[in-house]
Write a protein that holds these residues in place. Structure first.
Motif, PDB file in Angstrom:
ATOM      1  N   THR A 151      28.873  52.199  39.068  1.00  0.00           N
ATOM      2  CA  THR A 151      29.273  51.242  38.823  1.00  0.00           C
ATOM      3  C   THR A 151      30.224  50.224  39.794  1.00  0.00           C
ATOM      4  O   THR A 151      31.506  51.575  40.906  1.00  0.00           O
ATOM      5  N   LEU A 152      30.294  49.416  39.970  1.00  0.00           N
ATOM      6  CA  LEU A 152      31.101  48.808  41.196  1.00  0.00           C
ATOM      7  C   LEU A 152      32.794  48.045  40.587  1.00  0.00           C
ATOM      8  O   LEU A 152      32.472  47.966  39.089  1.00  0.00           O
ATOM      9  N   VAL A 153      33.583  48.436  41.087  1.00  0.00           N
ATOM     10  CA  VAL A 153      35.103  48.518  40.399  1.00  0.00           C
ATOM     11  C   VAL A 153      34.669  46.973  40.355  1.00  0.00           C
ATOM     12  O   VAL A 153      35.936  46.965  39.016  1.00  0.00           O
ATOM     13  N   SER A 154      34.510  46.313  40.805  1.00  0.00           N
ATOM     14  CA  SER A 154      34.191  45.096  40.224  1.00  0.00           C
ATOM     15  C   SER A 154      33.877  44.467  38.683  1.00  0.00           C
ATOM     16  O   SER A 154      34.221  43.314  38.101  1.00  0.00           O
ATOM     17  N   ALA A 155      33.695  45.235  38.606  1.00  0.00           N
ATOM     18  CA  ALA A 155      32.997  45.489  36.908  1.00  0.00           C
ATOM     19  C   ALA A 155      33.805  46.157  35.888  1.00  0.00           C
ATOM     20  O   ALA A 155      33.861  45.584  34.383  1.00  0.00           O
TER      21      ALA A 155
END
Length: 473
Positions: A352-356
């Motif tokens: 998972t991208l941290v920006s999400a």
């Protein structure tokens, strides 16, 4: 000596837990107090310096010790909690006797300088008196490989001289080994209670990272004293190893000329961080923050974030969350996007991208936010770390809850042991104690026999130290 009386090497007593008769822990042993005697007579063991859970150090007379066994000290349960103060005739075993250079004067052998590595105490048959009976020493030169390879042996106390002399340049190897497992805050407490001379010697023997951690926990006066005794190059290295906010606080207490000399010896990037932090008022978010939080770009993954959080050098508060920012990803960063809390990292898949998953609901702190505003932010939102962002939206650093507490507590909180009031404790729990003393005066009046040289003492054996030959050559 009583037949079969257990011999205890003092290194085995460092940090040993002290319990009352009901099994409740009251503190830990931090030192032993002895009184030197004339004519090479073994010193009497007067008692123990015990550190309570509140960090106050008290004196525990040996007459109040009922047993030392299986790595623990058992007391009668009667304690005088007045703060321990060393008297002129007394010596601290860990603080003053270990690592001394003394003279070996064994019969038939030429005199030779040796280094004290350990001491043993043994119970006398009369009453419950204890005394130092043997000295574990190393032959050879002072310092270097020759010292490490020198012959070691255990000798009677009467076989050495020189303990009563003031020594300059005393080593710290054995003392540091004794306290090797202490947390930085506890080791700082040990250093704070040593004499100024011994404190500087021990600090000089620590490596840069360990000394940096300890300095962060010391009162300001001790920090300045120790830093001032280091060579300037090493002082700069230690400042670089400290957390930037703590190092900046320490630098700000030094004269301007000394500040500039030390800053000029530091790496340019570290010096720039220091100057930036020193530009803020001390009791503001900018003055409290560290410039080294965990910063990630928006395309970093949860796996990347967890790898950064695992860094053992990070404090728990800094590891509790990561900050997502656009490049550059060193403070001051590009635009601050939000925070990802450690618990959220544990709940999402590694890819998972941290920006999400960022939390962008909370407004970050401004660098000029005063201390009450910062404290209110932490209390309102149950935070352990908070971002500091400038008007342009760049992340400047992060404030951690420990730094907020350091600045909200009284300046002498290390001396007063948090909220423990002396007036509340003195006289409470002292059943059977003279309210104005710690038991020493009564012992000093006892001069009717040859074994009572004005002491405060008593004790039994310790499981770890029962092997009397553990240091024997």
């Amino acid at each position: 000596m009583a037949a079969g009386a257990p011999r205890i090497f003092v290194s085995h007593l460092s940090g040993v837990a002290v319990f009352d008769p009901t099994g409740d822990q009251v503190g830990r042993v931090r030192d032993l107090v002895v009184m030197l005697r004339v004519a090479r007579r073994p010193p009497r063991l007067l008692g123990l310096v015990v550190e309570l859970a509140t960090r106050r150090r008290i004196f525990l007379p040996m007459t109040r010790v009922t047993g030392i066994e299986s790595g623990q000290v058992i007391t009668t349960g009667v304690l005088n909690v007045r703060r321990f103060e060393q008297r002129p005739t007394e010596r601290l075993v860990f603080g003053e006797l270990l690592d001394r250079r003394v003279t070996l004067v064994e019969s038939g052998e030429p005199k030779e300088e040796v280094t004290v590595l350990d001491l043993s105490v043994q119970q006398l048959p009369a009453r419950r008196d204890w005394e130092i009976d043997r000295v574990f020493v190393r032959k050879g030169g002072k310092g270097g490989a020759f010292r490490r390879k020198g012959e070691t042996l255990t000798v009677e106390w009467s076989a050495v001289t020189g303990f009563a002399l003031e020594e300059h340049g005393q080593g710290a190897e054995s003392l540091l080994a004794t306290f090797e497992q202490l947390r930085p805050a506890d080791l700082a407490n040990v250093l704070h209670h040593l004499s100024p001379k011994r404190r500087v010697e021990v600090a000089a023997a620590l490596d840069d990272d360990r000394l940096a951690d300890v300095l962060e926990e010391l009162p300001e006066d001790d920090q300045i004293e120790i830093l001032g005794k280091l060579k300037e190059e090493r002082a700069a290295d230690v400042l670089e190893a400290m957390d930037p906010d703590d190092a900046a606080d320490l630098l700000s207490e030094l004269p301007t000329e000394e500040q500039e000399r030390l800053l000029s010896l530091m790496q340019p990037g570290d010096a720039a961080d220091m100057r930036r932090l020193m530009a803020y008022e001390e009791r503001t978010a900018g003055g409290l923050m560290t410039t080294e939080p965990i910063v990630l770009r928006p395309d970093a993954t949860v796996a990347d974030a967890l790898a950064r959080v695992r860094n053992a050098d990070l404090s728990p508060a800094l590891a509790a969350q990561v900050y997502v920012c656009r490049p550059p990803d060193e403070t001051p960063t590009g635009k601050y996007l939000g925070t990802v809390h450690f618990q959220r990292l544990l709940r999402d898949p590694p890819y998972t991208l941290v920006s999400a998953i960022i939390d962008d609901d909370l407004q970050p702190l401004e660098p000029d936010a005063p201390l009450p505003v910062v404290a209110g932010f932490f209390a309102t939102y149950d935070m352990v770390s908070a971002p500091v962002v400038d008007d342009a939206g760049a992340l400047l650093g992060a404030v951690t809850v420990d730094d907020v507490l350091d600045h909200m507590l009284p300046e002498d909180w290390r001396e007063t042991e948090f909220h423990l009031a002396e007036d509340d404790k003195d006289g409470e729990g002292d059943e059977g104690d003279a309210p104005e003393g710690d038991g020493r005066d009564l012992l000093e009046d006892d001069t009717n026999d040859d074994t009572s040289d004005g002491t405060r003492d008593g004790r039994d054996g310790l499981g770890k130290g029962e092997e009397a030959g553990s240091h024997d050559a």
